[in-house]
Motif scaffolding. Structure first.
Motif, PDB file in Angstrom:
ATOM      1  N   ASP A 171       0.866  -1.179   0.000  1.00  0.00           N
ATOM      2  CA  ASP A 171       0.000   0.000   0.000  1.00  0.00           C
ATOM      3  C   ASP A 171       0.902   1.229   0.000  1.00  0.00           C
ATOM      4  O   ASP A 171       1.353   1.686   1.044  1.00  0.00           O
ATOM      5  CB  ASP A 171      -0.920  -0.013   1.221  1.00  0.00           C
ATOM      6  N   VAL A 172       1.159   1.747  -1.204  1.00  0.00           N
ATOM      7  CA  VAL A 172       2.075   2.876  -1.364  1.00  0.00           C
ATOM      8  C   VAL A 172       1.499   4.124  -0.699  1.00  0.00           C
ATOM      9  O   VAL A 172       2.233   4.913  -0.106  1.00  0.00           O
ATOM     10  CB  VAL A 172       2.357   3.129  -2.869  1.00  0.00           C
ATOM     11  N   ALA A 173       0.195   4.286  -0.794  1.00  0.00           N
ATOM     12  CA  ALA A 173      -0.447   5.502  -0.270  1.00  0.00           C
ATOM     13  C   ALA A 173      -0.272   5.639   1.239  1.00  0.00           C
ATOM     14  O   ALA A 173      -0.217   6.757   1.756  1.00  0.00           O
ATOM     15  CB  ALA A 173      -1.928   5.506  -0.631  1.00  0.00           C
ATOM     16  N   ARG A 181       6.032  11.095  -4.966  1.00  0.00           N
ATOM     17  CA  ARG A 181       6.670  10.802  -6.253  1.00  0.00           C
ATOM     18  C   ARG A 181       6.222   9.444  -6.777  1.00  0.00           C
ATOM     19  O   ARG A 181       5.894   9.286  -7.960  1.00  0.00           O
ATOM     20  CB  ARG A 181       8.182  10.830  -6.076  1.00  0.00           C
ATOM     21  N   ALA A 182       6.174   8.434  -5.896  1.00  0.00           N
ATOM     22  CA  ALA A 182       5.760   7.090  -6.297  1.00  0.00           C
ATOM     23  C   ALA A 182       4.290   7.078  -6.706  1.00  0.00           C
ATOM     24  O   ALA A 182       3.922   6.442  -7.698  1.00  0.00           O
ATOM     25  CB  ALA A 182       6.006   6.099  -5.163  1.00  0.00           C
ATOM     26  N   LEU A 183       3.439   7.761  -5.958  1.00  0.00           N
ATOM     27  CA  LEU A 183       2.016   7.797  -6.302  1.00  0.00           C
ATOM     28  C   LEU A 183       1.801   8.446  -7.663  1.00  0.00           C
ATOM     29  O   LEU A 183       0.961   8.004  -8.450  1.00  0.00           O
ATOM     30  CB  LEU A 183       1.219   8.548  -5.225  1.00  0.00           C
ATOM     31  N   GLU A 184       2.572   9.482  -7.951  1.00  0.00           N
ATOM     32  CA  GLU A 184       2.433  10.165  -9.240  1.00  0.00           C
ATOM     33  C   GLU A 184       2.931   9.286 -10.392  1.00  0.00           C
ATOM     34  O   GLU A 184       2.248   9.128 -11.396  1.00  0.00           O
ATOM     35  CB  GLU A 184       3.225  11.471  -9.219  1.00  0.00           C
ATOM     36  N   LEU A 227      -1.448   1.559  -9.933  1.00  0.00           N
ATOM     37  CA  LEU A 227      -2.010   1.427  -8.588  1.00  0.00           C
ATOM     38  C   LEU A 227      -3.512   1.207  -8.644  1.00  0.00           C
ATOM     39  O   LEU A 227      -4.210   1.789  -9.466  1.00  0.00           O
ATOM     40  CB  LEU A 227      -1.716   2.685  -7.775  1.00  0.00           C
ATOM     41  N   VAL A 228      -3.996   0.380  -7.741  1.00  0.00           N
ATOM     42  CA  VAL A 228      -5.425   0.183  -7.545  1.00  0.00           C
ATOM     43  C   VAL A 228      -5.714   0.589  -6.109  1.00  0.00           C
ATOM     44  O   VAL A 228      -5.292  -0.083  -5.166  1.00  0.00           O
ATOM     45  CB  VAL A 228      -5.833  -1.287  -7.783  1.00  0.00           C
ATOM     46  N   ASP A 229      -6.400   1.717  -5.926  1.00  0.00           N
ATOM     47  CA  ASP A 229      -6.677   2.281  -4.599  1.00  0.00           C
ATOM     48  C   ASP A 229      -5.394   2.500  -3.799  1.00  0.00           C
ATOM     49  O   ASP A 229      -5.350   2.251  -2.594  1.00  0.00           O
ATOM     50  CB  ASP A 229      -7.652   1.388  -3.809  1.00  0.00           C
ATOM     51  N   GLY A 230      -4.339   2.919  -4.469  1.00  0.00           N
ATOM     52  CA  GLY A 230      -3.071   3.212  -3.798  1.00  0.00           C
ATOM     53  C   GLY A 230      -2.212   1.999  -3.501  1.00  0.00           C
ATOM     54  O   GLY A 230      -1.198   2.114  -2.820  1.00  0.00           O
ATOM     55  N   VAL A 231      -2.611   0.816  -4.006  1.00  0.00           N
ATOM     56  CA  VAL A 231      -1.885  -0.423  -3.723  1.00  0.00           C
ATOM     57  C   VAL A 231      -1.189  -0.915  -4.994  1.00  0.00           C
ATOM     58  O   VAL A 231      -1.814  -1.025  -6.055  1.00  0.00           O
ATOM     59  CB  VAL A 231      -2.837  -1.518  -3.195  1.00  0.00           C
ATOM     60  N   LEU A 232       0.099  -1.189  -4.879  1.00  0.00           N
ATOM     61  CA  LEU A 232       0.888  -1.740  -5.977  1.00  0.00           C
ATOM     62  C   LEU A 232       1.000  -3.248  -5.780  1.00  0.00           C
ATOM     63  O   LEU A 232       1.413  -3.703  -4.707  1.00  0.00           O
ATOM     64  CB  LEU A 232       2.287  -1.112  -5.987  1.00  0.00           C
ATOM     65  N   THR A 233       0.629  -4.024  -6.811  1.00  0.00           N
ATOM     66  CA  THR A 233       0.669  -5.479  -6.723  1.00  0.00           C
ATOM     67  C   THR A 233       1.530  -6.044  -7.832  1.00  0.00           C
ATOM     68  O   THR A 233       1.414  -5.628  -8.985  1.00  0.00           O
ATOM     69  CB  THR A 233      -0.746  -6.075  -6.818  1.00  0.00           C
ATOM     70  N   VAL A 234       2.389  -6.990  -7.473  1.00  0.00           N
ATOM     71  CA  VAL A 234       3.269  -7.667  -8.426  1.00  0.00           C
ATOM     72  C   VAL A 234       3.030  -9.163  -8.283  1.00  0.00           C
ATOM     73  O   VAL A 234       2.944  -9.678  -7.162  1.00  0.00           O
ATOM     74  CB  VAL A 234       4.750  -7.335  -8.114  1.00  0.00           C
TER      75      VAL A 234
END
Length: 147
Positions: free
Chosen positions: A50-52, A64-67, A73-80
């Motif tokens: 959850d980057v946010a 910077r990452a959010l931009e 991102l899906v709702d501020g979450v990065l998934t790999v």
């Protein structure tokens, strides 16, 4: 197991270490080669962050990452996800590497601003002389005009 211990620690991303409790792991059945092994074992790995709300990044890096990752991102979450290997341990390691690489690229500082320059008078002259020589070569290859 040696691979298991390394996946339980924090995730080093450049100068920042994301704590292990900020990472969310999910496991599911993988597709692809592996025969009956694929049907019975959860080797596909999804790693989420959850980057946010990740406090380890700090305000500037988080913004910077959010931009930069806004499309991923899906709702501020990065998934790999990783499912290339038959082993869950190897897929875990690959997912960690992918997430770290994506996040490191996203939080990297922007490159320095480019200073605009103009070509020098001599470089313009060299360019035009080369064009003129090339033109003369091509003209010399053509048939002479009929009078």
């Amino acid at each position: 197991m040696a691979g298991q211990e390394e996946t339980t620690g924090g995730l080093a991303v450049g100068p920042v270490t994301v704590p292990a409790d900020a990472l969310t792991w999910r496991f599911s059945r993988s597709s692809g080669p592996g025969g009956q092994h694929v049907n019975t074992s959860d080797t596909r790995v999804s790693l989420s962050l959850d980057v946010a709300s990740c406090r380890a990044l700090g305000a500037t890096r988080r913004a910077r990452a959010l931009e930069r990752l806004s499309g991923r991102l899906v709702d501020g979450v990065l998934t790999v996800s990783a499912q290339t290997h038959r082993s869950q341990v190897r897929n875990r390691a690959e997912a960690r590497e992918r997430l770290a690489a994506i996040l490191a690229e996203a939080i990297a500082p922007p490159p320095p601003q480019r200073r605009g320059t103009r070509p020098s008078r001599a470089s313009k002259r060299r360019r035009l002389d080369a064009k003129r020589r090339r033109s003369d070569v091509k003209k010399s290859r053509s048939r002479p005009p009929m009078d």
